[in-house]
Design an enzyme around this catalytic site. Structure first.
Site, PDB file in Angstrom:
ATOM      1  N   TYR A   1      36.627  31.061  49.224  1.00 10.64           N
ATOM      2  CA  TYR A   1      36.080  30.307  48.076  1.00 10.64           C
ATOM      3  C   TYR A   1      36.002  28.796  48.363  1.00 10.64           C
ATOM      4  O   TYR A   1      34.910  28.220  48.448  1.00 10.64           O
ATOM      5  CB  TYR A   1      36.949  30.615  46.849  1.00 10.64           C
ATOM      6  CG  TYR A   1      36.660  29.797  45.619  1.00 10.64           C
ATOM      7  CD1 TYR A   1      35.356  29.511  45.217  1.00 10.64           C
ATOM      8  CD2 TYR A   1      37.714  29.316  44.828  1.00 10.64           C
ATOM      9  CE1 TYR A   1      35.105  28.764  44.067  1.00 10.64           C
ATOM     10  CE2 TYR A   1      37.472  28.588  43.684  1.00 10.64           C
ATOM     11  CZ  TYR A   1      36.165  28.303  43.312  1.00 10.64           C
ATOM     12  OH  TYR A   1      35.928  27.570  42.184  1.00 10.64           O
TER      13      TYR A   1
ATOM     14  N   GLN B   1      39.088  39.240  56.185  1.00  9.83           N
ATOM     15  CA  GLN B   1      40.038  40.091  55.471  1.00  9.83           C
ATOM     16  C   GLN B   1      39.860  39.896  53.964  1.00  9.83           C
ATOM     17  O   GLN B   1      39.809  40.860  53.211  1.00  9.83           O
ATOM     18  CB  GLN B   1      41.439  39.665  55.901  1.00  9.83           C
ATOM     19  CG  GLN B   1      42.543  40.635  55.599  1.00  9.83           C
ATOM     20  CD  GLN B   1      43.898  39.979  55.911  1.00  9.83           C
ATOM     21  OE1 GLN B   1      44.598  39.487  55.015  1.00  9.83           O
ATOM     22  NE2 GLN B   1      44.254  39.956  57.179  1.00  9.83           N
TER      23      GLN B   1
ATOM     24  N   SER C   1      46.706  34.189  49.355  1.00  7.93           N
ATOM     25  CA  SER C   1      46.959  33.223  48.285  1.00  7.93           C
ATOM     26  C   SER C   1      47.197  33.841  46.908  1.00  7.93           C
ATOM     27  O   SER C   1      46.950  33.194  45.896  1.00  7.93           O
ATOM     28  CB  SER C   1      45.792  32.240  48.209  1.00  7.93           C
ATOM     29  OG  SER C   1      44.605  32.943  47.933  1.00  7.93           O
TER      30      SER C   1
ATOM     31  N   TYR D   1      54.428  32.582  48.029  1.00  6.26           N
ATOM     32  CA  TYR D   1      53.173  31.896  48.331  1.00  6.26           C
ATOM     33  C   TYR D   1      53.420  30.394  48.480  1.00  6.26           C
ATOM     34  O   TYR D   1      53.122  29.778  49.516  1.00  6.26           O
ATOM     35  CB  TYR D   1      52.140  32.186  47.233  1.00  6.26           C
ATOM     36  CG  TYR D   1      50.935  31.281  47.306  1.00  6.26           C
ATOM     37  CD1 TYR D   1      50.105  31.297  48.415  1.00  6.26           C
ATOM     38  CD2 TYR D   1      50.645  30.388  46.273  1.00  6.26           C
ATOM     39  CE1 TYR D   1      49.004  30.439  48.493  1.00  6.26           C
ATOM     40  CE2 TYR D   1      49.557  29.534  46.345  1.00  6.26           C
ATOM     41  CZ  TYR D   1      48.741  29.565  47.453  1.00  6.26           C
ATOM     42  OH  TYR D   1      47.682  28.717  47.535  1.00  6.26           O
TER      43      TYR D   1
ATOM     44  N   ASN E   1      44.239  23.540  39.941  1.00  5.39           N
ATOM     45  CA  ASN E   1      43.500  24.782  39.690  1.00  5.39           C
ATOM     46  C   ASN E   1      42.022  24.653  40.058  1.00  5.39           C
ATOM     47  O   ASN E   1      41.235  24.100  39.282  1.00  5.39           O
ATOM     48  CB  ASN E   1      43.665  25.206  38.235  1.00  5.39           C
ATOM     49  CG  ASN E   1      45.063  25.730  37.981  1.00  5.39           C
ATOM     50  OD1 ASN E   1      46.035  24.999  38.101  1.00  5.39           O
ATOM     51  ND2 ASN E   1      45.171  27.000  37.661  1.00  5.39           N
TER      52      ASN E   1
HETATM   53  N1  UDP Z   1      46.043  33.238  32.606  1.00  4.67           N
HETATM   54  C1  UDP Z   1      45.910  33.998  31.447  1.00  4.67           C
HETATM   55  N2  UDP Z   1      45.238  35.175  31.525  1.00  4.67           N
HETATM   56  C2  UDP Z   1      44.678  35.635  32.688  1.00  4.67           C
HETATM   57  C3  UDP Z   1      44.800  34.846  33.856  1.00  4.67           C
HETATM   58  C4  UDP Z   1      45.496  33.647  33.775  1.00  4.67           C
HETATM   59  O1  UDP Z   1      46.402  33.630  30.385  1.00  4.67           O
HETATM   60  O2  UDP Z   1      44.103  36.730  32.682  1.00  4.67           O
HETATM   61  C5  UDP Z   1      46.746  31.947  32.531  1.00  4.67           C
HETATM   62  C6  UDP Z   1      47.924  31.828  33.489  1.00  4.67           C
HETATM   63  O3  UDP Z   1      49.101  32.307  32.873  1.00  4.67           O
HETATM   64  C7  UDP Z   1      47.970  30.308  33.730  1.00  4.67           C
HETATM   65  C8  UDP Z   1      46.505  29.889  33.622  1.00  4.67           C
HETATM   66  O4  UDP Z   1      45.849  30.934  32.923  1.00  4.67           O
HETATM   67  O5  UDP Z   1      48.692  29.677  32.717  1.00  4.67           O
HETATM   68  C9  UDP Z   1      45.829  29.699  34.956  1.00  4.67           C
HETATM   69  O6  UDP Z   1      46.093  30.846  35.751  1.00  4.67           O
HETATM   70  P1  UDP Z   1      45.388  31.109  37.136  1.00  4.67           P
HETATM   71  O7  UDP Z   1      45.866  32.443  37.643  1.00  4.67           O
HETATM   72  O8  UDP Z   1      43.919  30.909  36.996  1.00  4.67           O
HETATM   73  O9  UDP Z   1      45.921  29.931  38.072  1.00  4.67           O
HETATM   74  P2  UDP Z   1      47.430  29.453  38.433  1.00  4.67           P
HETATM   75  O10 UDP Z   1      47.744  28.364  37.464  1.00  4.67           O
HETATM   76  O11 UDP Z   1      48.331  30.635  38.328  1.00  4.67           O
HETATM   77  O12 UDP Z   1      47.290  28.945  39.820  1.00  4.67           O
END
Ligand code: UDP
Length: 332
Positions: free
Chosen positions: A11, A34, A79, A143, A172
């Site tokens: 990405y 992969q 990741s 991770y 993010n």
């Molecule tokens: N999140 C959520 N529902 C989902 C996926 C993510 O509420 O289906 C929330 C997650 O708990 C975090 C935020 O969205 O607070 C961002 O999550 P993501 O996995 O995109 O990135 P991270 O912050 O984990 O790197």
């Protein structure tokens, strides 16, 4: 001078390759495919794609020498936070051992500059907000732990071999290329914005909000969403920084410096897509800090980096454009 991008079919890697080529750089990609996608390395960019594992030292030395590479940008890694908790050894093997082998090949080929894809996960539960580079680093999952171990590896490799490095700690990543057909395609998808957009596309029934009882204004988690093209630009500037003769091992946060809650992201996506996007509160996800916001002052001061696509609506709209045009992703 050529830049070798490991994980250039992923990405953030594929967007960085596009950014570099569009700025006149000569680029070559190494990706085991992969988790990357062949289709993410666009034929129109005319970039060679070598399909092998970064642990294949002989092939890596050969490619580094044949293309007269002066700098490596290193994305190739696993990741997924959840998977790393289930299978930490995979992360130590692919991420830590993989990077050690990559550095071995670089030292052999006398390529001594690397820009590294790191993460806010190196901080774990932050002690203060916004987060600065020198703040406590106590990862809460393998991770983040493996990314931090790699940053430390760069410190020692600098002392021993004169390797210069820049580690970029992303918050993010979100969005997609504004004009080229590349975007986010993870299998399985776990990130908030693509999941929300899959609901808008009718591919999922609803989005689960992981917890609404955090200590934040609306009770949902706050994150710092940064456009993937702004991340791509930071890599280009980091290469420039190393080419200007910068020595040592440095690390920079990359974020917008402002946070949005899960609820706010859903609300913005409803406006952008015109879809109701049903949402349901579900239990917290293990290991999620309530709030992660970057202080990116250093990246601005030292690298001259200023994010340009800072509006959440713009970030979501660019991702929406990609998802609508490629509802099944790259399909490879
Ligand atoms: N999140 C959520 N529902 C989902 C996926 C993510 O509420 O289906 C929330 C997650 O708990 C975090 C935020 O969205 O607070 C961002 O999550 P993501 O996995 O995109 O990135 P991270 O912050 O984990 O790197």
């Amino acid at each position: 001078m050529t830049i070798l991008v490991t994980g250039g079919a992923g990405y953030i890697g594929s967007h960085t390759v596009a950014e570099l080529v569009q700025h006149g750089e000569s680029v070559v990609v190494v990706d085991s495919l992969q988790t990357g996608h062949r289709g993410a390395v666009l034929a129109s960019l005319n970039v060679p794609l070598y399909d092998f594992d970064i642990r294949d030292t002989a092939q890596m030395v050969d490619v580094l020498q044949r293309h007269a590479v002066d700098t490596v940008i290193h994305f190739a890694a696993n990741s997924l936070v959840g998977e790393s908790v289930q299978n930490p050894l995979k992360y130590y093997d692919n991420n830590v051992a993989g990077t050690a082998k990559l550095l071995e090949a670089m030292v052999q080929a006398n390529v001594l500059c690397i820009v590294f894809s790191s993460t806010a996960a190196v901080y774990g539960l932050p002690e203060r907000m916004p987060i600065r580079e020198a703040d406590r680093k106590l990862p809460t999952n393998p991770y983040g732990e493996t990314k931090l171990a790699i940053e430390r590896m760069f410190h020692w490799a600098n002392q021993a071999y004169g390797l210069s490095s820049v580690s970029l700690r992303y918050f993010n990543a979100a969005g997609a290329h504004p004009t080229l057909p590349i975007g986010e395609d993870h299998q399985p998808e776990s990130h908030l914005i693509p999941i929300i957009l899959q609901v808008a596309l009718g591919q999922r029934e609803k989005v689960n909000i992981f917890g609404d009882d955090y200590d934040t204004a609306d009770g949902t988690c706050i994150r710092d969403y940064i456009h993937v093209m702004d991340l791509a630009k930071a890599h280009r500037l980091a290469v420039q920084y190393l080419r200007n003769g910068e020595k040592g091992a440095s690390a920079f946060n990359l974020g917008n410096g402002s946070g949005f809650s899960v609820q706010e992201v859903i609300d913005v996506a409803r406006k952008v897509t015109g879809h109701p996007i049903p949402a349901q509160v579900s239990p917290r996800r293990a290991g999620d800090p309530p709030q992660l916001i970057a202080d990116a002052t250093e990246a601005h001061r030292v690298l001259g980096w200023t994010p340009e696509r800072t509006e959440l609506a713009e970030i979501v709209a660019s991702a929406w454009q990609w998802h609508q045009a490629h509802p099944q992703g790259y399909q490879d």
